[in-house]
Scaffold this motif. Sequence first.
Motif, PDB file in Angstrom:
ATOM      1  N   TYR B  37     -62.082  60.150  12.700  1.00 39.20           N
ATOM      2  CA  TYR B  37     -61.235  61.264  12.250  1.00 39.20           C
ATOM      3  C   TYR B  37     -59.993  60.760  11.526  1.00 39.20           C
ATOM      4  CZ  TYR B  37     -59.364  60.272  16.950  1.00 39.20           C
ATOM      5  OH  TYR B  37     -58.886  59.655  18.074  1.00 39.20           O
ATOM      6  N   LEU B  38     -60.140  59.632  10.863  1.00 40.98           N
ATOM      7  CA  LEU B  38     -59.000  59.004  10.181  1.00 40.98           C
ATOM      8  C   LEU B  38     -58.994  59.435   8.721  1.00 40.98           C
ATOM      9  CD1 LEU B  38     -59.708  55.624  11.912  1.00 40.98           C
ATOM     10  CD2 LEU B  38     -57.674  57.024  12.322  1.00 40.98           C
ATOM     11  N   GLU B  43     -54.645  56.312   6.552  1.00 40.26           N
ATOM     12  CA  GLU B  43     -55.743  56.088   7.510  1.00 40.26           C
ATOM     13  C   GLU B  43     -57.071  55.873   6.771  1.00 40.26           C
ATOM     14  OE1 GLU B  43     -54.218  58.898  11.218  1.00 40.26           O
ATOM     15  OE2 GLU B  43     -55.646  59.708   9.769  1.00 40.26           O
ATOM     16  N   LEU B  44     -57.325  56.764   5.830  1.00 41.72           N
ATOM     17  CA  LEU B  44     -58.593  56.684   5.091  1.00 41.72           C
ATOM     18  C   LEU B  44     -58.664  55.382   4.286  1.00 41.72           C
ATOM     19  CD1 LEU B  44     -61.210  58.175   4.540  1.00 41.72           C
ATOM     20  CD2 LEU B  44     -60.117  59.311   2.622  1.00 41.72           C
ATOM     21  N   ARG B  65     -67.978  58.230   7.742  1.00 42.80           N
ATOM     22  CA  ARG B  65     -67.820  59.658   7.496  1.00 42.80           C
ATOM     23  C   ARG B  65     -66.595  60.163   8.262  1.00 42.80           C
ATOM     24  NH1 ARG B  65     -71.447  63.741   6.054  1.00 42.80           N
ATOM     25  NH2 ARG B  65     -73.172  62.280   6.171  1.00 42.80           N
ATOM     26  N   VAL B  66     -65.731  60.890   7.535  1.00 56.65           N
ATOM     27  CA  VAL B  66     -64.560  61.492   8.201  1.00 56.65           C
ATOM     28  C   VAL B  66     -64.994  62.826   8.807  1.00 56.65           C
ATOM     29  CG1 VAL B  66     -62.183  62.287   7.939  1.00 56.65           C
ATOM     30  CG2 VAL B  66     -63.068  60.532   6.398  1.00 56.65           C
ATOM     31  N   VAL B  67     -64.735  63.001  10.092  1.00 56.34           N
ATOM     32  CA  VAL B  67     -65.044  64.279  10.747  1.00 56.34           C
ATOM     33  C   VAL B  67     -63.722  65.002  10.997  1.00 56.34           C
ATOM     34  CG1 VAL B  67     -66.030  65.364  12.800  1.00 56.34           C
ATOM     35  CG2 VAL B  67     -67.098  63.324  11.829  1.00 56.34           C
TER      36      VAL B  67
END
Lengths: 302, 426
Positions: B37-38, B43-44, B65-67
């Motif tokens: 969740y970053l 963060e990404l 994958r970002v959730v």
Amino acid sequence: MTTLNPLAAIPFRQRDRMTYFIFLMVPAVLYVAAYIYPTIETFRLSFFEWDGFSPPEYIGLENYWELLGEPRFRNAFFNNLKWLVFYLTLPTVTGLALALLLDAELRGSVVFRTIFFIPFTITTVAVASAWRWMYKPSNGVMTQFVEALGFDAPNWLGDPSINTYSIMGAALWAWSGFTFLIYFGGLRALPTELIEAARIDGAKFWTILFKIKLPLLWPSTIVVLGIAAVDSMKIFDLVWAMTQGGPYRSSSVLAVEMYETSFVMFKLGQGAAVAFVLLVVASIVVMPYIYHMTRQVDEVKE
Amino acid sequence: MNGVFAKLRTGLAAAALASTALAGPVSAQQVKEFWHYLGAGGELEGVEGMMEVAKSKIDEEFTHRVVPGGSAGLRQQVQVSLMGGVPPMAYQVSAGLELNQLAQSGRLVPLTEAWEQINGDEIFPEGLIQVISYGDEKYGLPFAMSMLGNTWYNKGIFEELGLEVPTTWEEWDEVATTLEENGYVALTSGGGSAAWTIYQFYAALFDAAGADGYWEFVGGMMPLDDPRFVEAVDLFEAHFVKYFDDEWTGGVWSDGLDRLMAGEVAMYNMGDWASGYMRQRGWTPNEEYSFFPAPSLQNVTIFQSDVIVVLKGEETDLGMKFAAAAASPEAQQAFNAAKGSIAPSNEIDPSFYDPIAKMEYDKLVSEDAIVLPNLYVLMPSGFKEDLGNAFTRFGATKDRAAFDEELARLEEMRKEMYEAGEFGTF
């Protein structure tokens, strides 16, 4: 000669029924899959202890007993009742008042109509963000406005004794656009000859309002009250986006408790129990509306 | 009629079977993805840097994958993916009781082999090792740490009033009193979550109970009427609650920082994400703002850590390789440099840290360092939220009698949960 159409052998009346059946199957299947099955499954889950990963453990009614003993659950339930009273009264009266005002053919009423309706078109999270800003303790617009009047501004969202009412302020702003629209449409559909006749007979504004307009607006009122009752039970997004039910759960409602219990504490069984209680309470609240609407449909049929 | 009942019974049995099957472990067709969740800017960028390093070490295709929705959103997605039979090979978990419970659920792959390959016992702090172990196995590989227990302060206000950072409770009181006398809010807290106020209690708890007492509390073994806990509450009341202003309950955690940057609030005890927030808004670390450890935490680092866990399934091997690669010094540096957090590994080159992160890193690796995990993430759900809310209410109302009454209720809850084995063993 043999026919190429296999349906031709079926009698017309039977074919007709089959068509109805096929068309009805689509919504029926969707309804069962998207509503009935999840409801049954939620009810079933409420008898289990489950964190979503480990195997579920059957615990009977324990989730329900635990809920009854939880002050946070009782507080959330009580807040839902406050929301019910609020939704049934303030936005209804405000929408009606605005509709009556604009029905009087004021100059620029088209502009006002748009202004009154726009808040209803704004997504709830955006409404919540805007109102959070307005309620900021030190420099929010509402805070500064109250202070400019010479009063001490309250901590709108941080004071447990008023924060639910502060959130209702945002809901009133957004929801009144809808009630306004329903009432305005209703007012425009009223038979003018009745009102004109009353005026010629010397009836005053209030007499016309209470004796003619409001009784004739009853169908609009039923729609507004029915939807308001449903909304008061399922209220979640505005509360979550403005306070997350806090501080210390003071502004929480049942839907927030359901979410927190299921997806923050990972007690999915107990979250399901909250969901089922919410469903039962909502059914009790909404049932009179459904009953009334069904009766109206029956009367139209007759 | 009997036929109808028979059909109904069959239907119910099928539904029960179906739902039991959904709930139990499935033979997973895993997707070659790392879920997290970053999603915010730094963060990404950090995850992408970490992925790049991992890909250079592993000769297979995989991605991330970002959730959305934070840790709760990610957990929901993972649960649903497990039910659907297409879970990811690996995902992000906050090291704490959740990891402990996941290990117990049998869903996770032990990462002890990978741990030994990277020499985990030598490169990660002891406190961190404790919270990612279950039994004799390690179940997560850490890639980032955030620190708590530090007090952020507006340097301009301190300079204007000629204040030195306090190192004892007496100095703390002197500083706070001077600030209040000069019209500043000495200390604020964070609204919007039950966690922010209790985070500030750790300094008092450590002072009264020491590291052993801290672990006792985490394990549910310290009664809430224990003299050490009562002393900690006294300290918290005298040095924190006393100075809290009355506005913070109406805001969220970042509002406190906005007020600190506006020169209204002088001190704010918050996690080190506070530094990232102020830096993003144009403040320079160690010029406009800095931090000092709360008294009693001079050589204590309280942290929370993000770890990678690997789910059982057909991509387990790839997941393990990925977790090991992400725990490498290069991957940790790539991630933490972009995010602004602290790398758990002591093998990284600390030159990439900004002055604030460098101060935290130096404290973490100092010889007399005591490294403790954030106790809030180690306590069982239900208890921790109620305890956090009790602290929030106490901080807001300053009503000790009501707080003591709530603690008495929570003590009953603690006893029951302890006896039921709901507290973690670390």
